[in-house]
Scaffold this motif. Sequence first.
Motif, PDB file in Angstrom:
ATOM      1  N   ASP A 152      37.220   4.882  -9.377  1.00 17.60           N
ATOM      2  CA  ASP A 152      36.698   5.889  -8.285  1.00 17.60           C
ATOM      3  C   ASP A 152      35.406   5.332  -7.650  1.00 17.60           C
ATOM      4  O   ASP A 152      34.807   5.965  -6.735  1.00 17.60           O
ATOM      5  N   GLY A 153      35.000   4.250  -8.225  1.00 14.01           N
ATOM      6  CA  GLY A 153      33.649   3.496  -7.627  1.00 14.01           C
ATOM      7  C   GLY A 153      32.508   4.218  -7.927  1.00 14.01           C
ATOM      8  O   GLY A 153      31.382   4.015  -7.308  1.00 14.01           O
ATOM      9  N   LYS A 154      32.599   5.271  -8.790  1.00 11.15           N
ATOM     10  CA  LYS A 154      31.079   5.959  -9.031  1.00 11.15           C
ATOM     11  C   LYS A 154      30.610   5.739 -10.391  1.00 11.15           C
ATOM     12  O   LYS A 154      29.661   6.027 -10.583  1.00 11.15           O
ATOM     13  N   ASN A 199      19.632  10.752  -7.189  1.00  5.60           N
ATOM     14  CA  ASN A 199      21.080  11.314  -7.836  1.00  5.60           C
ATOM     15  C   ASN A 199      21.521  10.372  -8.908  1.00  5.60           C
ATOM     16  O   ASN A 199      22.703  10.305  -9.378  1.00  5.60           O
ATOM     17  N   LEU A 200      20.986   9.410  -9.409  1.00  2.00           N
ATOM     18  CA  LEU A 200      21.311   8.282 -10.230  1.00  2.00           C
ATOM     19  C   LEU A 200      21.240   8.586 -11.746  1.00  2.00           C
ATOM     20  O   LEU A 200      20.209   9.100 -11.911  1.00  2.00           O
ATOM     21  N   THR A 201      22.377   8.533 -12.281  1.00  3.65           N
ATOM     22  CA  THR A 201      22.066   8.754 -13.873  1.00  3.65           C
ATOM     23  C   THR A 201      22.300   7.296 -14.581  1.00  3.65           C
ATOM     24  O   THR A 201      23.221   6.715 -14.357  1.00  3.65           O
ATOM     25  N   VAL A 202      21.499   7.224 -15.549  1.00  3.28           N
ATOM     26  CA  VAL A 202      21.421   5.898 -16.491  1.00  3.28           C
ATOM     27  C   VAL A 202      21.355   6.281 -17.778  1.00  3.28           C
ATOM     28  O   VAL A 202      20.795   7.139 -18.404  1.00  3.28           O
ATOM     29  N   GLU A 216      28.956   9.296  -5.405  1.00  2.00           N
ATOM     30  CA  GLU A 216      30.003   9.064  -4.612  1.00  2.00           C
ATOM     31  C   GLU A 216      30.173   7.387  -4.527  1.00  2.00           C
ATOM     32  O   GLU A 216      29.230   6.762  -4.691  1.00  2.00           O
ATOM     33  N   ALA A 217      31.480   7.085  -4.201  1.00  2.00           N
ATOM     34  CA  ALA A 217      31.446   5.603  -4.016  1.00  2.00           C
ATOM     35  C   ALA A 217      30.788   4.900  -3.240  1.00  2.00           C
ATOM     36  O   ALA A 217      30.592   5.331  -2.201  1.00  2.00           O
ATOM     37  N   THR A 530      33.028   3.292   1.133  1.00  2.00           N
ATOM     38  CA  THR A 530      33.507   4.185   0.336  1.00  2.00           C
ATOM     39  C   THR A 530      34.768   3.437  -0.330  1.00  2.00           C
ATOM     40  O   THR A 530      35.229   3.963  -1.306  1.00  2.00           O
ATOM     41  N   ALA A 531      34.989   2.193  -0.010  1.00  2.00           N
ATOM     42  CA  ALA A 531      36.356   1.500  -0.422  1.00  2.00           C
ATOM     43  C   ALA A 531      36.150   1.040  -1.712  1.00  2.00           C
ATOM     44  O   ALA A 531      34.928   0.738  -2.180  1.00  2.00           O
ATOM     45  N   THR A 532      37.073   1.124  -2.434  1.00  2.00           N
ATOM     46  CA  THR A 532      37.109   0.710  -3.971  1.00  2.00           C
ATOM     47  C   THR A 532      37.756  -0.631  -4.180  1.00  2.00           C
ATOM     48  O   THR A 532      37.772  -1.147  -5.401  1.00  2.00           O
ATOM     49  N   ASP A 533      38.313  -1.229  -3.114  1.00  2.00           N
ATOM     50  CA  ASP A 533      38.788  -2.581  -3.417  1.00  2.00           C
ATOM     51  C   ASP A 533      38.343  -3.536  -2.043  1.00  2.00           C
ATOM     52  O   ASP A 533      38.125  -3.116  -1.178  1.00  2.00           O
TER      53      ASP A 533
END
Length: 600
Positions: A152-154, A199-202, A216-217, A530-533
Motif C-alpha cells: 500500500d506504499g505506507k 505524522n511519521l511513526t518510527v 498515505e503512499a 501515490t503510485a505503488t509501482d
Amino acid sequence: MPTANSSSWWRRLASPLISRWRRSPAVEADDRALVFSLSPSRIPSWRQLGYLPKLLSRRERRFIRLCLSLAVISLLVLLGQAVTRHVVRVPDDGGSLTEGMVGTPQYLNPVLARPFTADTELSRLLFRGLLRVDERSQIVPDLAQSVTVSSDGKTYTAVLRPNLKWSDGQPLTADDVRYTFETIADSGYQSPNQGLFANLTVASPDSRTVVFTIPEANEPFRSVLTLGLLPAKLWQDQTPQTFPLAELNVKPVGNGPFKFQSVTKDRNGNVKAFTFVQNKLFAGPRPRLDKINVKFYPDANSALDALKSNAVDSFGGLDAANSDQVKKYRTVTPFALSQLTGVFFSQKTNPALKVKEVRQALAMAVDRPALIRQAFHGVGRPADGPLLPGQPAYRDDIKRFGFSVDQANALLDQAGWKRGDNGLRQKGGAALKFALTTVDDPTYVVASQALAQAWRVIGADVEVKTVAPDRIQKDIIRPRQYDALLFGQISNPDGDPYSLWHSSQQRDAGFALAVAFIKKVDQALAAARTATDAKTHDDALRDFQAIIADEVPAIILVQSEYLYAHQPSLRGLVGDRFIAPADRFDNISSWYVKTRLSWK
C-alpha cells in the motif's frame, strides 16, 4: 686521382689478402697454431676488445659509434612503447585537500544543518544516511542493506548493514536511526527538515531493523532517508533548548568517510578552519585522501584570492563571470545542477498571459543558446521541460517551441493580436503588455533585459522589474505578485515535481511558481505521487510533461551548472547531476591527488 689517405686505406684493406696470397699454407698454419697456443678461445675477451679502437681508423670509429647510438635509441623507443602499452597511472592513496568555503559554520549536525549552507556541505563528509544518491543521481542503499516498501506504499522497512560503527568505535544501531528521525519530527528541535516528517511513526523492533509508517503512499519519501544520522547515546540527554548549544555541534562523532580532528576559532569564537581525517571505521568505500582541511572566508572574492595564492586548493560555487580568469591557474569542472531557470507566468494577474497562443509565441521568440552565452557567460545547458535528462520518467519527445521569430509572429497574427503603429500588439483593446520580475543579480538582470528585447521584437510591451535578493521571497514570490517571474527551481532528489507544479503549491509557503490551474496536471502529479509501482509512476509523469509542454505555463530556459575550481592534480570527481552543492561530497571516496604506475 686517389689521395694519400685513400691509398693507405686500400693498403690496409688489401694487406691481409696479399699476405695470404704470399704465404704458404704451412706458414699460415704455424701462425695460427702460435696464436691459439697463446689464447685458445676464438671469442675475444673484454681486454682484447679494449684494443679495438687502436686498430680502427677515425672514420671506422665514428661509424661504429653511430651504429651503437642508433641501437641504444631504438632500444629505448621499444622500451618506451612497451611501457606505454602495458603501464598506466592509477589512483593512489594519500595526500590532502584544502577547501575554501564562504560563510561561518554553526552546526556540524544533519538535524540542524540548513540547506545550501556550509553546515550541510561539511555534514556530507561526516554523516551518512540509510540511502544515498549515487553518481548517476539514483537513490541507492548506503547504511541500509535493503529498504522494502509495503504493497500500500505506507510502510518502509529498512535493514541496516551488519557491524556498522560510529567514528568513536561504538555500534551504530536501529535506535540511532529512530532517535534521529524522531528528533527531526519534533518541532521543538526546529530542524529545517521537520516538515518532511509530519505524522511519521518510527519503530525499531531489533538492533538492525527500522520501520517507518506514513499516513498515505508517498513515493518521494525515499529521498528523506538520505538524511544523515546521529549517535543516540551521545545526544539523547539533550533537550530542545540545549540541543543547538552542545559541543558536539562543532566536535561531532559521525559515520561518514571522514571524521573530526580539530577546529580553529578566532577571538570571537567564530570557526575559521576545520581539519577532518580519514574515518577508518567508515562502512563504505575507503577514501583515498588522508585529510581534508576546510578554511572559511567572509565572501567569494576573499576565497578566490586564497585560491589564487595557493592558500586553498579548491573552491566550489565559482561565479560564471570569474570562470575564465580562474581557468588560468586552476582546473574548473562544471557539474549539472538539478536547477531549472525559467520564466514562470501568473495567469491570474495579467489577461494577456492567460492566452495559450501568447505563451507559445513568447517561447518561440527565445534563443536559448544565445541567452546562455550572453547572460550566463556560457555556463549552463539549454532546457525546455519540467524534468531533467537522467530522471527516471524523463521524456525527450515532448512538444518543443524552437526559436523562430517568424513563427512567433505568425502565431500571434492568427490569434488576433494585431500590431499598432508603434509596433506593439493589441487584441480587442487589450495590449500585449506585462512586467518581467527578477532578482537583482547581474546574471538575472542581463537575462531579463535580453528576454524583454526578444519579446519586443514580436510586439510585446515588456517592463523589467528587479527586486533585492533579501526581498524577493517576502514581497514577490510568497504573495505571487508578478506577471512573469524569471527565477530558478530546484528539483527534489527523486525528481518528484509535485511541490513545484501542483496548483495546491501556488499559495504562500508553496514552491510552485507558475500560477495556473490545469486540472490534468494536478491529476497526473497526484497519480505519480501515490503510485505503488514504477510503471504507473513514470507513465503519470510522462503525461505531466506532455501537458506542460503544450500549455506553456512557464518557459524553461536553462539547466544550471555548478563550477568547482580545483588544483589539476585533484581527480576522480564524479556525478551526473547535483541537487545542491553539498552533493559533490557524496562520492568523495573516489577523489585522489596521488597516482602510481601499474601494469595493465
